[in-house]
Each structure stands twice: as structure tokens, then as C-alpha cells.
Design a protein around this motif. Structure first.
Motif, PDB file in Angstrom:
ATOM      1  N   UNK A 114       0.553  -1.190   0.428  1.00  0.00           N
ATOM      2  CA  UNK A 114       0.116   0.021  -0.199  1.00  0.00           C
ATOM      3  C   UNK A 114       1.543   1.386  -0.102  1.00  0.00           C
ATOM      4  N   UNK A 115       1.656   1.559   0.737  1.00  0.00           N
ATOM      5  CA  UNK A 115       3.044   2.581   0.797  1.00  0.00           C
ATOM      6  C   UNK A 115       3.432   2.785  -0.265  1.00  0.00           C
ATOM      7  N   UNK A 116       3.983   1.937  -1.513  1.00  0.00           N
ATOM      8  CA  UNK A 116       4.711   1.533  -2.987  1.00  0.00           C
ATOM      9  C   UNK A 116       3.300   2.182  -3.989  1.00  0.00           C
ATOM     10  N   UNK A 117       2.080   1.635  -3.931  1.00  0.00           N
ATOM     11  CA  UNK A 117       0.713   1.929  -3.728  1.00  0.00           C
ATOM     12  C   UNK A 117       1.181   3.576  -4.498  1.00  0.00           C
ATOM     13  N   UNK A 118       1.213   4.047  -3.228  1.00  0.00           N
ATOM     14  CA  UNK A 118       0.364   5.543  -2.519  1.00  0.00           C
ATOM     15  C   UNK A 118       2.053   6.710  -3.799  1.00  0.00           C
ATOM     16  N   UNK A 119       2.613   5.790  -4.187  1.00  0.00           N
ATOM     17  CA  UNK A 119       3.227   6.574  -5.234  1.00  0.00           C
ATOM     18  C   UNK A 119       3.163   6.530  -6.467  1.00  0.00           C
ATOM     19  N   UNK A 120       2.315   5.164  -7.606  1.00  0.00           N
ATOM     20  CA  UNK A 120       2.946   4.713  -8.182  1.00  0.00           C
ATOM     21  C   UNK A 120       1.128   5.219  -8.760  1.00  0.00           C
ATOM     22  N   UNK A 121       0.951   4.844 -10.049  1.00  0.00           N
ATOM     23  CA  UNK A 121      -0.137   4.901 -11.071  1.00  0.00           C
ATOM     24  C   UNK A 121      -0.834   3.339 -11.635  1.00  0.00           C
ATOM     25  N   UNK A 122      -1.945   3.046 -10.668  1.00  0.00           N
ATOM     26  CA  UNK A 122      -1.877   1.888 -10.694  1.00  0.00           C
ATOM     27  C   UNK A 122      -2.708   0.636 -12.276  1.00  0.00           C
ATOM     28  N   UNK A 123      -1.770   0.185 -13.270  1.00  0.00           N
ATOM     29  CA  UNK A 123      -2.565  -0.609 -14.036  1.00  0.00           C
ATOM     30  C   UNK A 123      -2.968  -1.145 -14.273  1.00  0.00           C
ATOM     31  N   UNK A 124      -3.911  -2.037 -14.505  1.00  0.00           N
ATOM     32  CA  UNK A 124      -5.277  -3.529 -14.098  1.00  0.00           C
ATOM     33  C   UNK A 124      -4.683  -3.724 -15.616  1.00  0.00           C
ATOM     34  N   UNK A 125      -5.119  -4.934 -15.393  1.00  0.00           N
ATOM     35  CA  UNK A 125      -5.116  -5.842 -16.870  1.00  0.00           C
ATOM     36  C   UNK A 125      -6.340  -6.039 -17.240  1.00  0.00           C
ATOM     37  N   UNK A 126      -7.100  -6.144 -18.047  1.00  0.00           N
ATOM     38  CA  UNK A 126      -8.286  -6.499 -18.223  1.00  0.00           C
ATOM     39  C   UNK A 126      -8.765  -8.013 -19.167  1.00  0.00           C
ATOM     40  N   UNK A 127      -9.090  -8.657 -18.326  1.00  0.00           N
ATOM     41  CA  UNK A 127      -8.916 -10.159 -18.441  1.00  0.00           C
ATOM     42  C   UNK A 127     -10.535 -11.059 -18.609  1.00  0.00           C
ATOM     43  N   UNK A 128     -11.065 -10.039 -19.529  1.00  0.00           N
ATOM     44  CA  UNK A 128     -12.629 -10.118 -19.786  1.00  0.00           C
ATOM     45  C   UNK A 128     -11.787 -11.648 -21.299  1.00  0.00           C
ATOM     46  N   UNK A 129     -12.906 -12.478 -21.499  1.00  0.00           N
ATOM     47  CA  UNK A 129     -13.121 -13.264 -21.998  1.00  0.00           C
ATOM     48  C   UNK A 129     -12.729 -12.774 -22.989  1.00  0.00           C
ATOM     49  N   UNK A 130     -13.038 -12.073 -23.886  1.00  0.00           N
ATOM     50  CA  UNK A 130     -13.370 -11.897 -25.486  1.00  0.00           C
ATOM     51  C   UNK A 130     -11.577 -10.741 -25.546  1.00  0.00           C
ATOM     52  N   UNK A 131     -11.274 -10.183 -24.216  1.00  0.00           N
ATOM     53  CA  UNK A 131      -9.958  -9.487 -24.778  1.00  0.00           C
ATOM     54  C   UNK A 131      -8.685 -11.097 -24.210  1.00  0.00           C
ATOM     55  N   UNK A 132      -8.764 -11.857 -23.502  1.00  0.00           N
ATOM     56  CA  UNK A 132      -8.004 -13.232 -23.445  1.00  0.00           C
ATOM     57  C   UNK A 132      -8.184 -14.195 -25.419  1.00  0.00           C
ATOM     58  N   UNK A 133      -9.377 -13.611 -25.220  1.00  0.00           N
ATOM     59  CA  UNK A 133      -9.424 -14.290 -26.698  1.00  0.00           C
ATOM     60  C   UNK A 133      -8.381 -14.013 -28.327  1.00  0.00           C
ATOM     61  N   UNK A 134      -8.868 -12.466 -27.873  1.00  0.00           N
ATOM     62  CA  UNK A 134      -8.315 -11.707 -28.896  1.00  0.00           C
ATOM     63  C   UNK A 134      -6.176 -11.808 -28.143  1.00  0.00           C
ATOM     64  N   UNK A 135      -5.820 -11.382 -27.677  1.00  0.00           N
ATOM     65  CA  UNK A 135      -4.462 -11.919 -27.526  1.00  0.00           C
ATOM     66  C   UNK A 135      -4.228 -12.818 -27.889  1.00  0.00           C
ATOM     67  N   UNK A 136      -4.955 -14.516 -27.533  1.00  0.00           N
ATOM     68  CA  UNK A 136      -4.498 -15.896 -27.961  1.00  0.00           C
ATOM     69  C   UNK A 136      -4.525 -15.301 -29.589  1.00  0.00           C
ATOM     70  N   UNK A 137      -5.374 -15.316 -30.144  1.00  0.00           N
ATOM     71  CA  UNK A 137      -5.574 -14.511 -31.836  1.00  0.00           C
ATOM     72  C   UNK A 137      -3.966 -14.022 -32.154  1.00  0.00           C
ATOM     73  N   UNK A 138      -3.897 -12.993 -32.151  1.00  0.00           N
ATOM     74  CA  UNK A 138      -2.583 -12.414 -31.924  1.00  0.00           C
ATOM     75  C   UNK A 138      -1.656 -13.282 -31.565  1.00  0.00           C
ATOM     76  N   UNK A 139      -0.760 -14.260 -30.746  1.00  0.00           N
ATOM     77  CA  UNK A 139      -0.268 -15.404 -30.652  1.00  0.00           C
ATOM     78  C   UNK A 139      -0.330 -15.906 -31.653  1.00  0.00           C
TER      79      UNK A 139
END
Length: 175
Positions: A92-117
Motif C-alpha cells: 500500500x505504501x508503494x502503491x500510494x506513490x504509483x499509478x496503478x494500471x490493471x489488465x483487462x481479463x475479460x474472455x473477449x480480451x483473452x481470446x484476442x490476445x490468443x489470436x494475436x499470439x
């Protein structure tokens, strides 16, 4: 980013950042593979983000006399830090000094990543690997120089005064 603008590490020991060269981190991207690998260096990372520099005094032998003496070390920032984690609640103390970005873990996004790979291993995918575009962006990055930024409406910006931290850890809980 060009290779010379970044330092990629898998782990850090508690004191390692203090003994880097004075300008080794200045205006660099410090990319750390996983939060778990930097637990020992957490305090130094927090200071580096907050203070923009690290300083330490440590005892060492004088090369000429062999007597103990205090040696001072300083590492200059600023540094951009990139840290990945799968932890539900990062430090939490380190997070307070950062911008947090989360990954889209929706099935459609995962499928798109697999297709690209899969596409990357086709003849067309190998021909269009993007190396020329990456090189062009890296060369442009090398041409950039520091520039002062003025925000004409800075005096009008307001922030919540009733709390020092974000209301939550995910964008959906931010206010």
C-alpha cells in the motif's frame, strides 16, 4: 524505449539501489519483473519515488590507511518505475506513490490476445513483426530533451483533502 533508457531487473536486495552509480537511474525506467522480488528494497523504492534521490552513509575501509571511515553515496532520480504483480493487494505504501494500471481479463480480451499470439507465428505475422516501427520510436525517444511544463490553470486544480490515499485500489472505486 531505447535500451539505454531502461534498467530491467528480476530482483533487488535491500541495499542495492543505494550503491548504483550517481546518475545510473536518473531519467530512466526501472522495470522490475515482480513485486515479490523487490520486497527487501521496498523502503529504498519508496524513498526514490518520494524524494527523487537516495542517500546513504556506510562504514568502509580507507584504501590507504586501512582504517574505518564513513563513505557517502547518492543516487539521483527522477526514475519511472514499472512493477508487475499478481498480488490482490500490492504494498500500500508503494502503491500510494504509483499509478496503478490493471489488465483487462475479460474472455473477449483473452481470446484476442490468443489470436494475436497465433498470428505472430504465421508467415504474414513474421513479416510484419514491427521491428522497424519500434526502432523509429526508439530513435525519436533519443532526440527528446527536457522541457519545462507550465499548467496555466494549476491554481484551479483541486484534490480531495479528506484523505491522503485513493478511495480504493481499482478505478471503479476511485472518486
Amino acid at each position: 524505449m531505447p535500451a539505454e533508457a531502461q534498467l530491467r531487473l528480476s530482483a533487488l536486495t535491500g541495499q542495492s539501489l543505494y550503491y548504483m552509480g550517481r546518475t545510473q537511474l536518473k531519467h530512466k525506467i526501472l522495470a522490475l519483473a515482480e513485486e515479490e522480488g523487490v520486497t527487501e528494497a521496498s523502503y529504498a523504492l519508496k524513498l526514490l519515488q518520494s524524494e527523487g534521490r537516495l542517500t546513504i552513509a556506510s562504514a568502509g575501509k580507507d584504501g590507504d590507511t586501512g582504517r574505518q571511515q564513513t563513505q557517502h553515496y547518492e543516487v539521483e532520480g527522477p526514475v519511472a518505475m514499472l512493477l508487475t504483480t499478481t498480488a490482490e493487494e500490492p504494498d500500500a505504501e508503494l502503491l500510494n506513490r504509483c499509478l496503478r494500471l490493471s489488465v483487462n481479463e475479460q474472455p473477449a480480451q483473452t481470446a484476442a490476445i490468443h489470436q494475436r499470439q497465433r498470428a505472430a507465428y504465421t508467415l504474414e505475422g513474421m513479416a510484419a513483426d514491427g521491428q522497424a516501427v519500434r526502432q523509429r520510436h526508439q530513435h525519436a525517444q533519443r532526440l527528446l530533451e527536457p522541457l519545462g511544463v507550465v499548467i496555466p490553470w494549476a491554481e484551479q486544480l483541486t484534490f480531495r483533502a479528506d484523505q491522503t490515499r485513493c478511495g480504493g485500489t481499482t478505478p471503479s472505486t476511485w472518486r
